[in-house]
Scaffold this active site. Structure first.
Site, PDB file in Angstrom:
ATOM      1  N   TYR A   1       0.639  -1.338  -0.302  1.00 59.63           N
ATOM      2  CA  TYR A   1       0.330  -0.371  -0.108  1.00 59.63           C
ATOM      3  C   TYR A   1       1.179   0.870   0.181  1.00 59.63           C
ATOM      4  CZ  TYR A   1      -3.963   2.711   0.932  1.00 59.63           C
ATOM      5  OH  TYR A   1      -5.141   3.808   1.004  1.00 59.63           O
TER       6      TYR A   1
ATOM      7  N   LYS B   1     -18.096  -7.297   6.115  1.00 58.21           N
ATOM      8  CA  LYS B   1     -16.776  -6.861   6.690  1.00 58.21           C
ATOM      9  C   LYS B   1     -16.698  -7.058   7.850  1.00 58.21           C
ATOM     10  CE  LYS B   1     -15.546  -2.512   5.262  1.00 58.21           C
ATOM     11  NZ  LYS B   1     -14.198  -2.860   4.822  1.00 58.21           N
TER      12      LYS B   1
ATOM     13  N   TRP C   1      -8.279   9.934  -4.165  1.00 55.82           N
ATOM     14  CA  TRP C   1      -7.578   8.598  -3.006  1.00 55.82           C
ATOM     15  C   TRP C   1      -8.160   9.004  -2.115  1.00 55.82           C
ATOM     16  CZ3 TRP C   1      -2.131   8.357  -1.109  1.00 55.82           C
ATOM     17  CH2 TRP C   1      -1.380   7.059  -0.471  1.00 55.82           C
TER      18      TRP C   1
END
Lengths: 362, 362
Positions: free
Chosen positions: A79, A355, A297
């Site tokens: 990442y 999730k 982002w």
């Protein structure tokens, strides 16, 4: 600029301060990794320091934190935001303020707050000492699932709808990966604002159930990617305004196909790349249709807006939608902290329907 | 919008007026096509009407007109601007004003003018009657090769450098297809403005000659596409500012590779697609580098600016650069009108080193 973006200075600074503080503080259970790699192998539950408490500090009893795809990538080392190691996993999460320093004004003991997820604070822990500007107050009364997951996906969806095109009620947005966390939040926020959504999903077992689920959230149209050339899709496109905005979290062929529907001078925004394929743009769309292709982002947006009130304003609006029921929390599977390995293993499954949420005050 | 853009209304109107006018006017030699197809087969030299002369008319004795790739595509029926058939070929060109209508103010007999190329007027002819707003005056003294080719390529290069990023002297631009007509004009205009260019070309026989030629025009760096991963390229990139602008007329792998060099928040503009491959954008460039991907089409720009003075202002500036020698006309091969078949045949060759120019007053 690229280097600063990949390794933001404040990240190092906060890591450095944490390092100093840790020498003076109490230890609490956290999920920690000392090297990048397979999350099932490198993560361990251990006691880690909370950081030293100072006049600008806020002490938090953490309540819950999700396992997001970006958290997994961060542990894998792939990442763009990299904390210094060893690090506590996780970025997003909700906590209850237990104590504030003498200079703190925006929150007080008893408040619920979310972490500003772009700061690599490490949310998978029972207690955390942060600085005032690293948290945002949220209203009381939000269910823990909603509070723990409000900072990333719903806020991304909110910004995608706000920042790229001037969308008015009746305007249209098309998106792929419509069943993603962001996609589902986007369907609901768009519906609340009167913006129509055309939602593209991949075919799967029981696809009709997913279609119903998305329509139940407010999706105007749900189309399987294989049906994008069908007469049904042609009819849909005839009945609506040409989309001003196309949202892409898949890439490859899926993003290419959205350009067939994006209106002239429209914008495609990429916020994910689930297919691991680049975004392919027809030359004619660029030259003759004058479309714009951009990216988004959330972490960078949050960094760019650290010093203004726009994140707090957005959080207020998103939380208000959650409280009114216009926006629902994603379905979550709760795991006590000691079962974090099961939670991680579940989070690594493709096509997971829920999730994974770590419960931190169990 | 898409449909209007592909078949602009004014195009039909002007064709309709031409049709009416033709009934009353004199015939002059023109290169005409009545159906779309292979230009070597469908074009013929015949006498066509010039259009009727009215108070807003400008009568032109045409001097020269180039054969541009877009003209070829238009005859093939694959270009986005389509004249009504039968049509005279060609779009760009220079003529001398022989007579003006009573309402005409901006030009007078003896002036040299260029056609506004987006209007599908048909430039491959000996005489033409147009409306005042369909031409732009250029200064006298320009060589015919320069005058005939000023409207499309140099103007495209000018806009690419002006409209997408705020470029200052010392800033950097990277482009592929750097030896294209636009690419070469861009090298020279950028050099005149103090903007550095990194120019990517394909490998070929005598590639060093092409490198020298481009450097002679002002190119700061010329790199063969195969060498983009070389240490030489790394050294170049270290020595300059990260490019704010990447210009793409190729597509496919070539455009993808430019993203490795484009700076954060930079813009890639596509104005051509010589490889016939779509533009491929790395997902990370969009999300983490926040680059913008756009397109440019000179014809659409001209349509959008029909009613303001920006095209005239640009033409003045570009012509001034041509007169000063800061910008050179492309090397042209001249063909008398009767030899148009040879000219077309040459224009259809890939890797042609010269632009084919029809001489219309021979």
């Amino acid at each position: 600029m690229a280097v600063r973006l990949l390794q933001p200075r404040f990240g190092r600074k906060s890591a450095y301060l944490s390092y100093i503080w840790r020498k003076f503080t109490t230890k609490f259970e956290s999920i920690v990794y000392s090297e990048h790699g397979d999350p099932e192998k490198v993560l361990r539950l251990q006691k880690a320091e909370t950081g030293k408490f100072g006049p600008s500090s806020v002490s938090l009893r953490m309540l819950a934190a999700p396992i997001n795809p970006a958290d997994i990538n961060q542990i894998q080392g792939t990442y763009a935001l990299k904390p210094s190691l060893p690090a506590v996993g996780g970025n997003e999460g909700v906590g209850e303020v237990t104590e504030v320093g003498s200079d703190v004004q925006s929150v007080r003991a008893g408040d619920q707050v979310v972490l500003r997820a772009e700061q690599c604070l490490g949310s998978w822990c029972r207690h955390l000492v942060v600085l005032e500007h690293q948290v945002l107050k949220i209203p009381s009364g939000l269910p823990v699932d909603a509070a723990a997951t409000v900072s990333v996906n719903p806020c991304t969806a909110f910004r995608l709808l706000k920042d790229f095109e001037d969308l008015q009620p009746g305007d249209t947005v098309i998106q792929n990966g419509a069943n993603s966390g962001v996609g589902q939040a986007l369907i609901q926020i768009a519906a609340a604002w009167g913006i129509k959504t055309v939602n593209v999903i991949r075919n799967r077992t029981n696809v009709e159930d997913l279609k119903s689920h998305l329509k139940d959230q407010g999706a105007n149209y749900v189309v399987i990617d294989e049906d994008l050339k069908s007469s049904e899709m042609k009819e849909i496109m005839k009945s609506i305004k040409p989309p001003k905005l196309a949202l892409n979290c898949v890439g490859g062929k899926s993003s290419m196909s959205l350009f067939r529907f994006l209106g002239p001078k429209g914008t495609m925004v990429t916020y994910g790349g689930m297919s691991k394929q680049p975004v392919t743009v027809p030359t004619g769309s660029l030259i003759f249709q004058d479309v714009n292709v951009k990216g988004f982002w959330m972490s960078q947006w949050s960094i760019d807006h650290q010093k203004d009130a726009s994140k707090a304003t957005m959080m207020e609006e998103v939380c208000s939608m959650l409280l009114k029921g216009q926006l629902r929390a994603p379905p979550c599977t709760r795991h006590p902290l000691k079962d974090f390995k099961t939670a991680i293993s579940e989070a690594l499954q493709p096509y997971s329907k829920t999730k994974q949420l770590l419960i931190l005050n169990d």
